[in-house]
Scaffold this motif. Sequence first.
Motif, PDB file in Angstrom:
ATOM      1  N   PRO A  56       0.826  -1.221   0.000  1.00  0.00           N
ATOM      2  CA  PRO A  56       0.000   0.000   0.000  1.00  0.00           C
ATOM      3  C   PRO A  56       0.858   1.268   0.000  1.00  0.00           C
ATOM      4  O   PRO A  56       0.533   2.231  -0.690  1.00  0.00           O
ATOM      5  CB  PRO A  56      -0.812  -0.142   1.295  1.00  0.00           C
ATOM      6  N   GLU A  57       1.959   1.240   0.758  1.00  0.00           N
ATOM      7  CA  GLU A  57       2.787   2.451   0.812  1.00  0.00           C
ATOM      8  C   GLU A  57       3.500   2.677  -0.521  1.00  0.00           C
ATOM      9  O   GLU A  57       3.660   3.824  -0.957  1.00  0.00           O
ATOM     10  CB  GLU A  57       3.790   2.357   1.976  1.00  0.00           C
ATOM     11  N   GLN A  58       3.887   1.586  -1.187  1.00  0.00           N
ATOM     12  CA  GLN A  58       4.498   1.734  -2.518  1.00  0.00           C
ATOM     13  C   GLN A  58       3.489   2.260  -3.536  1.00  0.00           C
ATOM     14  O   GLN A  58       3.833   3.061  -4.399  1.00  0.00           O
ATOM     15  CB  GLN A  58       5.053   0.375  -2.994  1.00  0.00           C
ATOM     16  N   VAL A  59       2.247   1.793  -3.405  1.00  0.00           N
ATOM     17  CA  VAL A  59       1.199   2.298  -4.303  1.00  0.00           C
ATOM     18  C   VAL A  59       1.027   3.800  -4.090  1.00  0.00           C
ATOM     19  O   VAL A  59       1.031   4.591  -5.038  1.00  0.00           O
ATOM     20  CB  VAL A  59      -0.152   1.580  -4.056  1.00  0.00           C
ATOM     21  N   ARG A  60       0.946   4.198  -2.820  1.00  0.00           N
ATOM     22  CA  ARG A  60       0.735   5.611  -2.512  1.00  0.00           C
ATOM     23  C   ARG A  60       1.880   6.448  -3.077  1.00  0.00           C
ATOM     24  O   ARG A  60       1.666   7.476  -3.725  1.00  0.00           O
ATOM     25  CB  ARG A  60       0.643   5.787  -0.992  1.00  0.00           C
ATOM     26  N   SER A  61       3.090   5.993  -2.843  1.00  0.00           N
ATOM     27  CA  SER A  61       4.255   6.733  -3.305  1.00  0.00           C
ATOM     28  C   SER A  61       4.302   6.794  -4.838  1.00  0.00           C
ATOM     29  O   SER A  61       4.557   7.855  -5.418  1.00  0.00           O
ATOM     30  CB  SER A  61       5.505   6.048  -2.740  1.00  0.00           C
ATOM     31  N   ALA A  62       4.028   5.664  -5.496  1.00  0.00           N
ATOM     32  CA  ALA A  62       4.079   5.633  -6.969  1.00  0.00           C
ATOM     33  C   ALA A  62       2.988   6.523  -7.562  1.00  0.00           C
ATOM     34  O   ALA A  62       3.214   7.220  -8.559  1.00  0.00           O
ATOM     35  CB  ALA A  62       3.922   4.196  -7.465  1.00  0.00           C
ATOM     36  N   VAL A  63       1.814   6.501  -6.932  1.00  0.00           N
ATOM     37  CA  VAL A  63       0.703   7.294  -7.459  1.00  0.00           C
ATOM     38  C   VAL A  63       0.977   8.784  -7.247  1.00  0.00           C
ATOM     39  O   VAL A  63       0.772   9.605  -8.153  1.00  0.00           O
ATOM     40  CB  VAL A  63      -0.628   6.852  -6.807  1.00  0.00           C
ATOM     41  N   GLN A  77      -1.726   4.238 -15.149  1.00  0.00           N
ATOM     42  CA  GLN A  77      -0.780   3.676 -16.109  1.00  0.00           C
ATOM     43  C   GLN A  77       0.644   4.141 -15.794  1.00  0.00           C
ATOM     44  O   GLN A  77       1.569   3.344 -15.755  1.00  0.00           O
ATOM     45  CB  GLN A  77      -1.174   4.108 -17.524  1.00  0.00           C
ATOM     46  N   HIS A  78       0.774   5.441 -15.527  1.00  0.00           N
ATOM     47  CA  HIS A  78       2.099   5.994 -15.250  1.00  0.00           C
ATOM     48  C   HIS A  78       2.687   5.401 -13.969  1.00  0.00           C
ATOM     49  O   HIS A  78       3.894   5.173 -13.867  1.00  0.00           O
ATOM     50  CB  HIS A  78       2.013   7.516 -15.142  1.00  0.00           C
ATOM     51  N   ALA A  79       1.829   5.166 -12.975  1.00  0.00           N
ATOM     52  CA  ALA A  79       2.301   4.643 -11.690  1.00  0.00           C
ATOM     53  C   ALA A  79       2.499   3.128 -11.733  1.00  0.00           C
ATOM     54  O   ALA A  79       3.070   2.553 -10.806  1.00  0.00           O
ATOM     55  CB  ALA A  79       1.317   5.005 -10.584  1.00  0.00           C
ATOM     56  N   GLY A  80       1.982   2.486 -12.777  1.00  0.00           N
ATOM     57  CA  GLY A  80       2.065   1.038 -12.841  1.00  0.00           C
ATOM     58  C   GLY A  80       1.159   0.336 -11.845  1.00  0.00           C
ATOM     59  O   GLY A  80       1.504  -0.713 -11.297  1.00  0.00           O
ATOM     60  N   VAL A  81       0.005   0.946 -11.580  1.00  0.00           N
ATOM     61  CA  VAL A  81      -0.964   0.301 -10.692  1.00  0.00           C
ATOM     62  C   VAL A  81      -2.298   0.188 -11.430  1.00  0.00           C
ATOM     63  O   VAL A  81      -2.512   0.852 -12.451  1.00  0.00           O
ATOM     64  CB  VAL A  81      -1.173   1.096  -9.372  1.00  0.00           C
ATOM     65  N   ASN A  82      -3.180  -0.635 -10.902  1.00  0.00           N
ATOM     66  CA  ASN A  82      -4.498  -0.769 -11.508  1.00  0.00           C
ATOM     67  C   ASN A  82      -5.351   0.439 -11.125  1.00  0.00           C
ATOM     68  O   ASN A  82      -5.331   0.869  -9.971  1.00  0.00           O
ATOM     69  CB  ASN A  82      -5.152  -2.059 -11.004  1.00  0.00           C
ATOM     70  N   HIS A  83      -6.087   0.986 -12.093  1.00  0.00           N
ATOM     71  CA  HIS A  83      -6.835   2.208 -11.765  1.00  0.00           C
ATOM     72  C   HIS A  83      -7.923   1.951 -10.721  1.00  0.00           C
ATOM     73  O   HIS A  83      -8.312   2.847  -9.996  1.00  0.00           O
ATOM     74  CB  HIS A  83      -7.388   2.882 -13.019  1.00  0.00           C
ATOM     75  N   THR A  84      -8.364   0.688 -10.619  1.00  0.00           N
ATOM     76  CA  THR A  84      -9.351   0.405  -9.573  1.00  0.00           C
ATOM     77  C   THR A  84      -8.749   0.607  -8.165  1.00  0.00           C
ATOM     78  O   THR A  84      -9.452   0.983  -7.234  1.00  0.00           O
ATOM     79  CB  THR A  84      -9.899  -1.038  -9.686  1.00  0.00           C
ATOM     80  N   SER A  85      -7.430   0.365  -8.033  1.00  0.00           N
ATOM     81  CA  SER A  85      -6.782   0.624  -6.739  1.00  0.00           C
ATOM     82  C   SER A  85      -6.884   2.096  -6.375  1.00  0.00           C
ATOM     83  O   SER A  85      -7.026   2.450  -5.202  1.00  0.00           O
ATOM     84  CB  SER A  85      -5.296   0.260  -6.782  1.00  0.00           C
ATOM     85  N   ILE A  86      -6.762   2.957  -7.379  1.00  0.00           N
ATOM     86  CA  ILE A  86      -6.821   4.405  -7.104  1.00  0.00           C
ATOM     87  C   ILE A  86      -8.232   4.801  -6.691  1.00  0.00           C
ATOM     88  O   ILE A  86      -8.428   5.505  -5.699  1.00  0.00           O
ATOM     89  CB  ILE A  86      -6.338   5.202  -8.333  1.00  0.00           C
ATOM     90  N   TYR A  87      -9.221   4.308  -7.438  1.00  0.00           N
ATOM     91  CA  TYR A  87     -10.600   4.645  -7.069  1.00  0.00           C
ATOM     92  C   TYR A  87     -10.920   4.124  -5.665  1.00  0.00           C
ATOM     93  O   TYR A  87     -11.570   4.792  -4.869  1.00  0.00           O
ATOM     94  CB  TYR A  87     -11.594   4.056  -8.079  1.00  0.00           C
TER      95      TYR A  87
END
Lengths: 198, 198
Positions: free
Chosen positions: B14-21, B44-54
């Motif tokens: 989760p912390e890597q997702v936050r930092s990448a986003v 796409q730029h962060a390399g995460v699934n957009h559903t994670s962001i929502y």
Amino acid sequence: MTSKQPTARIRKSPEQVRSAVHQAVIDLLSAPDGAELTIPAIAQHAGVNHTSIYRRWGSREALLADVVTTRLERDSPLADTGTLRGDLTAWAEAGVASIRTPEGRLLVRAVALSMPSSADMQTERAQHFRRRLDSIERIRERATARGEHPPPLEQILDQLIAPLYLRAIFGIDPPATGYPDVLVDRLLASTGAPDTDQ
Amino acid sequence: MTSKQPTARIRKSPEQVRSAVHQAVIDLLSAPDGAELTIPAIAQHAGVNHTSIYRRWGSREALLADVVTTRLERDSPLADTGTLRGDLTAWAEAGVASIRTPEGRLLVRAVALSMPSSADMQTERAQHFRRRLDSIERIRERATARGEHPPPLEQILDQLIAPLYLRAIFGIDPPATGYPDVLVDRLLASTGAPDTDQ
């Protein structure tokens, strides 16, 4: 990413294209999801091919600048009251009236969005904005011709334009009464400019 | 419209997702085409699934607000100089220093973009902004506790915050020297607030 073939499209005259595209920008700015203001989205909403938009305006920023300039010129004819204080107050009154309307706030927001966002386009962005300061420059020139001493443009930017734009962008209502006079009082008080009548 | 399967994606904490986003938002804001700041593009730029962001942030606006608040808190610790004038000048100096950097200007721009754009979200938009005025409120509270008479928040908004934000948004450099003092002088002169030392 996006269809190159908008579904229901009828051949439009250049003026119809311009009008439809301008209206599409206003509509999309008003939408809850207004920030998705891409050229493909504008083209689809306007019922025109997005290549027409690129050909005519070149970029999203140039299109937004055209919409905003067109609307502001239509909505804000420049008053000549005979004094610097009067002209500045009239300008502020028109500005306050404008940002009390949803469309006025959207236009200010569009100006902000229309700024090129790249950090190295700083100069171009400033020029974009300065072109919109023409009405203030004309007020200053008329004052100087009358023998008044108007504040520098940058001071008018800080004390008159910035509060109105910021309130529009961030949705903070101006005080209910007397706000144009307050702004002009502060501006002229701090310059030592002669306090003309009215 | 957009692929639901970003190509090269590695499972992140989760912390890597936050930092990448967060970094993706900063990167996209810096790009020439920075306005295409959509959640699918960020994902796409962060390399995460957009559903994670929502799922995590709920909306683009909430994500931008999180990025901006995090960065500003990291970059602008609040000085306690012992006087209202000193605190306001320190705040203005930090603000001027910030908008002289590309990242500082991008953050202010992100604040503007993070405002909900819908006309009927005016109240929510104002609340968004007011949460970012906390540091100014703390300066006012400290001044009052010392027996000073700080200007109302709205006046500080008009005369100190608005000029800095507008210059950042429109890419107009502040004067090279003395600008924080000029802004604070104008602010305190027009209130009749006691002119404390420093």
